[in-house]
Design a protein around this motif. Structure first.
Motif, PDB file in Angstrom:
ATOM      1  N   GLU A 192      52.764 170.752 132.038  1.00 53.32           N
ATOM      2  CA  GLU A 192      53.473 171.245 133.069  1.00 53.32           C
ATOM      3  C   GLU A 192      54.316 172.356 132.360  1.00 53.32           C
ATOM      4  N   GLU A 193      54.776 172.124 131.255  1.00 58.47           N
ATOM      5  CA  GLU A 193      55.673 173.225 130.315  1.00 58.47           C
ATOM      6  C   GLU A 193      54.673 174.358 130.401  1.00 58.47           C
ATOM      7  N   SER A 194      53.583 174.178 129.617  1.00 59.57           N
ATOM      8  CA  SER A 194      52.581 174.795 129.027  1.00 59.57           C
ATOM      9  C   SER A 194      51.880 175.761 130.408  1.00 59.57           C
ATOM     10  N   LYS A 195      51.957 175.010 131.663  1.00 53.94           N
ATOM     11  CA  LYS A 195      51.444 175.849 132.793  1.00 53.94           C
ATOM     12  C   LYS A 195      52.264 176.639 133.447  1.00 53.94           C
ATOM     13  N   ARG A 196      53.665 176.180 133.113  1.00 59.19           N
ATOM     14  CA  ARG A 196      54.694 177.178 133.526  1.00 59.19           C
ATOM     15  C   ARG A 196      54.953 178.335 132.707  1.00 59.19           C
ATOM     16  N   PHE A 197      54.605 178.263 131.516  1.00 60.80           N
ATOM     17  CA  PHE A 197      54.857 179.242 130.426  1.00 60.80           C
ATOM     18  C   PHE A 197      53.587 180.308 130.719  1.00 60.80           C
ATOM     19  N   VAL A 198      52.379 179.822 130.793  1.00 62.20           N
ATOM     20  CA  VAL A 198      51.165 180.849 131.038  1.00 62.20           C
ATOM     21  C   VAL A 198      51.314 181.414 132.571  1.00 62.20           C
ATOM     22  N   GLU A 199      51.799 180.842 133.508  1.00 57.04           N
ATOM     23  CA  GLU A 199      51.894 181.401 134.796  1.00 57.04           C
ATOM     24  C   GLU A 199      52.823 182.515 134.644  1.00 57.04           C
ATOM     25  N   SER A 200      54.030 182.496 133.699  1.00 58.87           N
ATOM     26  CA  SER A 200      54.946 183.496 133.615  1.00 58.87           C
ATOM     27  C   SER A 200      54.569 184.724 132.811  1.00 58.87           C
ATOM     28  N   LEU A 201      53.232 184.553 132.277  1.00 59.08           N
ATOM     29  CA  LEU A 201      52.745 185.873 131.511  1.00 59.08           C
ATOM     30  C   LEU A 201      52.042 186.902 132.030  1.00 59.08           C
ATOM     31  N   PRO A 202      52.351 187.988 131.773  1.00 58.77           N
ATOM     32  CA  PRO A 202      51.284 189.220 132.513  1.00 58.77           C
ATOM     33  C   PRO A 202      49.960 189.343 131.817  1.00 58.77           C
ATOM     34  N   ILE A 203      49.042 188.332 131.883  1.00 60.55           N
ATOM     35  CA  ILE A 203      47.947 188.215 131.106  1.00 60.55           C
ATOM     36  C   ILE A 203      46.772 188.545 132.092  1.00 60.55           C
ATOM     37  N   SER A 204      45.474 188.719 131.600  1.00 64.02           N
ATOM     38  CA  SER A 204      44.251 189.075 132.454  1.00 64.02           C
ATOM     39  C   SER A 204      43.228 188.018 132.866  1.00 64.02           C
ATOM     40  N   ARG A 205      43.276 187.153 131.855  1.00 62.52           N
ATOM     41  CA  ARG A 205      42.363 186.006 132.253  1.00 62.52           C
ATOM     42  C   ARG A 205      42.528 184.954 131.031  1.00 62.52           C
ATOM     43  N   LEU A 206      42.127 183.573 131.367  1.00 61.25           N
ATOM     44  CA  LEU A 206      42.235 182.509 130.557  1.00 61.25           C
ATOM     45  C   LEU A 206      41.058 182.329 130.135  1.00 61.25           C
ATOM     46  N   HIS A 207      40.734 181.912 129.021  1.00 60.74           N
ATOM     47  CA  HIS A 207      39.406 181.073 128.426  1.00 60.74           C
ATOM     48  C   HIS A 207      39.913 179.729 128.259  1.00 60.74           C
ATOM     49  N   VAL A 208      39.754 178.705 129.138  1.00 62.82           N
ATOM     50  CA  VAL A 208      39.875 177.403 128.874  1.00 62.82           C
ATOM     51  C   VAL A 208      39.167 176.345 128.567  1.00 62.82           C
ATOM     52  N   PHE A 209      39.440 175.705 127.661  1.00 61.42           N
ATOM     53  CA  PHE A 209      38.653 174.552 127.347  1.00 61.42           C
ATOM     54  C   PHE A 209      39.280 173.151 126.994  1.00 61.42           C
ATOM     55  N   PRO A 210      38.623 172.024 127.243  1.00 62.86           N
ATOM     56  CA  PRO A 210      39.287 170.655 126.964  1.00 62.86           C
ATOM     57  C   PRO A 210      39.111 170.425 125.424  1.00 62.86           C
ATOM     58  N   TYR A 211      40.275 169.782 125.085  1.00 69.04           N
ATOM     59  CA  TYR A 211      40.564 169.191 123.538  1.00 69.04           C
ATOM     60  C   TYR A 211      39.372 168.275 123.282  1.00 69.04           C
ATOM     61  N   SER A 212      38.746 168.457 122.111  1.00 69.16           N
ATOM     62  CA  SER A 212      37.623 167.367 121.794  1.00 69.16           C
ATOM     63  C   SER A 212      37.973 166.903 120.365  1.00 69.16           C
ATOM     64  N   GLU A 213      37.916 165.648 120.244  1.00 67.01           N
ATOM     65  CA  GLU A 213      38.014 164.917 119.158  1.00 67.01           C
ATOM     66  C   GLU A 213      37.103 165.447 118.100  1.00 67.01           C
ATOM     67  N   ARG A 214      37.661 165.906 116.779  1.00 68.75           N
ATOM     68  CA  ARG A 214      36.727 166.231 115.664  1.00 68.75           C
ATOM     69  C   ARG A 214      36.952 165.282 114.584  1.00 68.75           C
ATOM     70  N   PRO A 215      35.924 164.591 114.183  1.00 67.89           N
ATOM     71  CA  PRO A 215      36.149 163.753 112.978  1.00 67.89           C
ATOM     72  C   PRO A 215      36.866 164.402 111.617  1.00 67.89           C
ATOM     73  N   GLY A 216      37.523 163.864 111.020  1.00 67.36           N
ATOM     74  CA  GLY A 216      38.232 164.471 109.689  1.00 67.36           C
ATOM     75  C   GLY A 216      39.497 165.461 109.827  1.00 67.36           C
ATOM     76  N   THR A 217      39.655 165.344 111.301  1.00 74.48           N
ATOM     77  CA  THR A 217      40.777 166.616 111.667  1.00 74.48           C
ATOM     78  C   THR A 217      42.348 165.655 111.449  1.00 74.48           C
ATOM     79  N   ARG A 218      43.540 166.191 111.293  1.00 72.40           N
ATOM     80  CA  ARG A 218      44.475 165.832 111.213  1.00 72.40           C
ATOM     81  C   ARG A 218      44.962 165.252 112.385  1.00 72.40           C
ATOM     82  N   ALA A 219      44.605 165.731 113.634  1.00 74.28           N
ATOM     83  CA  ALA A 219      45.240 165.217 114.838  1.00 74.28           C
ATOM     84  C   ALA A 219      45.006 163.699 114.911  1.00 74.28           C
ATOM     85  N   LEU A 220      43.890 163.258 114.462  1.00 70.56           N
ATOM     86  CA  LEU A 220      43.485 161.920 114.707  1.00 70.56           C
ATOM     87  C   LEU A 220      44.309 160.955 114.021  1.00 70.56           C
TER      88      LEU A 220
END
Length: 428
Positions: free
Chosen positions: A306-334
């Motif tokens: 929700e915080e991210s959404k509010r921030f994006v809505e506040s910006l005078p930008i032209s378009r978003l390229h939105v994609f879902p997070y994908s688990e990648r083997p070997g990455t630190r996030a896991l």
């Protein structure tokens, strides 16, 4: 000896540029692209591995090529081939897997009588493999940089593409002059992390664009995706005064929550991102700003989304390229982040952000109705003629005009489509 090749590319603009370079090297040796209805002797697949879906697409594509052309050799390169060579080598029809920095060795392999083992292991990726190719008939892609030193927690690209390295300004300006000599009007500057250009030397990205700006004949440069912390105020000011560099930026945000940015190990906070967007809009109110955004990353709780959404809505930008997070083997996030967002919740967040993007595009585009802007006309496609304005608005002309291909003309933007993704215009 092979005579006919089929090329298949997945993923980023950089991959498309590199496929063009491989195709040109093979054409020099008498191996040409197939025409409609022809059967290839060899299929060259340049893969992507940015998400699990990208990997799946690569596997599907290779299987379908083998089914369609069972006699053709299949050679696979790109990020998926670099990261999972054994997996790729085991796919049906694959005769060779080539590391990311050995893409140009494909031409040697195809035209040589002696065949190596099915997998060429990646060398230590240090040297820069140049690439400048025509993406379609009006636009060229000039690769200026490769690799990345950032190691964001969700990303496998540094593992696939290696350390940051660049071409020299002297060599890259020579390639751009060659594009001008061939009649090319627009160059898109590509790389993995282009703002990091000149890493390890005394040169920076600003030095490169200053030199490119001096080349006669090139009417338009576009800077492809550039990290917010590397998009310096100096670059923004330079573009605002340049006739050749278009008022068009593409900046990855990934998330509008500082907590998530920290988990992602990004190199900035949302306040820096907002400052960059504000600065661009102040210098160039008409500039197009595209933004990459990831939803459902590990650690993105509902509250942080929700915080991210509010921030994006506040910006005078032209378009978003939105994609879902994908688990990648070997990455630190896991290993570092526990909270996992369920698939259906990711999908819901995608829909919310996509709707915001459509609204942003409409808000950005509406004020331009009735304005006259320069459009680089592309070749007639499906009986239609069109192109993009300087500030990246898509325009279609009511009737085909093949005589205007590859020319910049002034067009009045008469009306905007219901989806707000293109204008119908009249030549002035």
């Amino acid at each position: 000896m092979h005579h006919k090749a089929l090329y298949a590319t997945l993923g980023c603009k950089l991959n498309f540029a590199e496929t063009g370079t491989i195709a040109a090297a093979l054409a020099d040796r008498g191996v040409f692209r197939i025409s409609a209805g022809e059967t290839p002797d060899v299929c060259i697949v340049n893969t992507c591995s940015v998400t699990a879906e990208a990997d799946r697409k690569c596997r599907r594509l290779i299987r379908s090529l083998h089914n369609r052309y069972p006699m053709a050799e299949i050679i696979v390169t790109g990020c998926y081939a670099q990261l999972q060579p054994m997996e790729v080598a085991a796919l049906p029809g694959v005769t060779l897997v080539v590391g990311i920095n050995d893409k140009l060795a494909i031409a040697d392999y195809v035209t040589s009588a002696i065949k190596p083992a099915p997998y060429i292991p990646a060398k230590d990726i240090r040297e820069f493999m140049p690439s400048c190719s025509r993406g379609d008939r009006t636009r060229y892609f000039l690769k200026v940089q490769d690799g990345c030193n950032y190691w964001c927690s969700y990303c496998t690209i540094p593992a696939a593409r290696g350390r940051s390295r660049s071409g020299t300004i002297e060599f890259l300006t020579k390639q751009a002059r060659q594009v001008a000599a061939e009649g090319g009007k627009e160059i898109v500057i590509t790389g993995v992390n282009i703002g990091d250009f000149g890493q390890g030397t005394d040169k920076k990205f600003i030095d490169l664009i200053c030199e490119l700006d001096k080349i006669d004949g090139i009417e338009r440069y576009r800077i492809s995706s550039i990290e917010p912390d590397l998009l310096t105020d100096e670059i923004i000011d330079f573009v605002s005064h340049s006739k050749r560099f278009m008022p068009h930026f593409h900046i990855p945000l990934q998330c509008g929550s500082d907590e998530v940015l920290r988990l992602m190990r990004r190199h900035y906070q949302s306040s820096l991102f907002a400052d960059k967007v504000t600065r661009i809009k102040k210098a160039m109110p008409h500039a197009f700003i595209g933004v990459d955004l990831m939803v459902g990353t590990r650690g993105e709780s509902l509250e942080l989304f929700e915080e991210s959404k509010r921030f994006v809505e506040s910006l005078p930008i032209s378009r978003l390229h939105v994609f879902p997070y994908s688990e990648r083997p070997g990455t630190r996030a896991l290993t570092a982040i526990d909270l996992v967002v369920p698939q259906e919740e990711k999908h819901r967040r995608m829909q919310i952000m996509t709707e915001i993007s459509v609204n942003k595009q409409r808000e950005f585009s509406l004020p331009f109705i009735g304005e006259i802007r320069p459009v680089l006309i592309e070749h007639v496609n499906h009986g239609k003629t069109g192109g993009f304005t300087d500030n990246y608005l898509r325009v279609e002309l009511p009737e085909p005009r093949p005589d205007l291909a590859n020319k910049v003309v002034n067009v009045r933007l008469d009306s905007l489509s219901a989806e707000a993704d293109k204008f119908i215009g009249t030549i002035i």
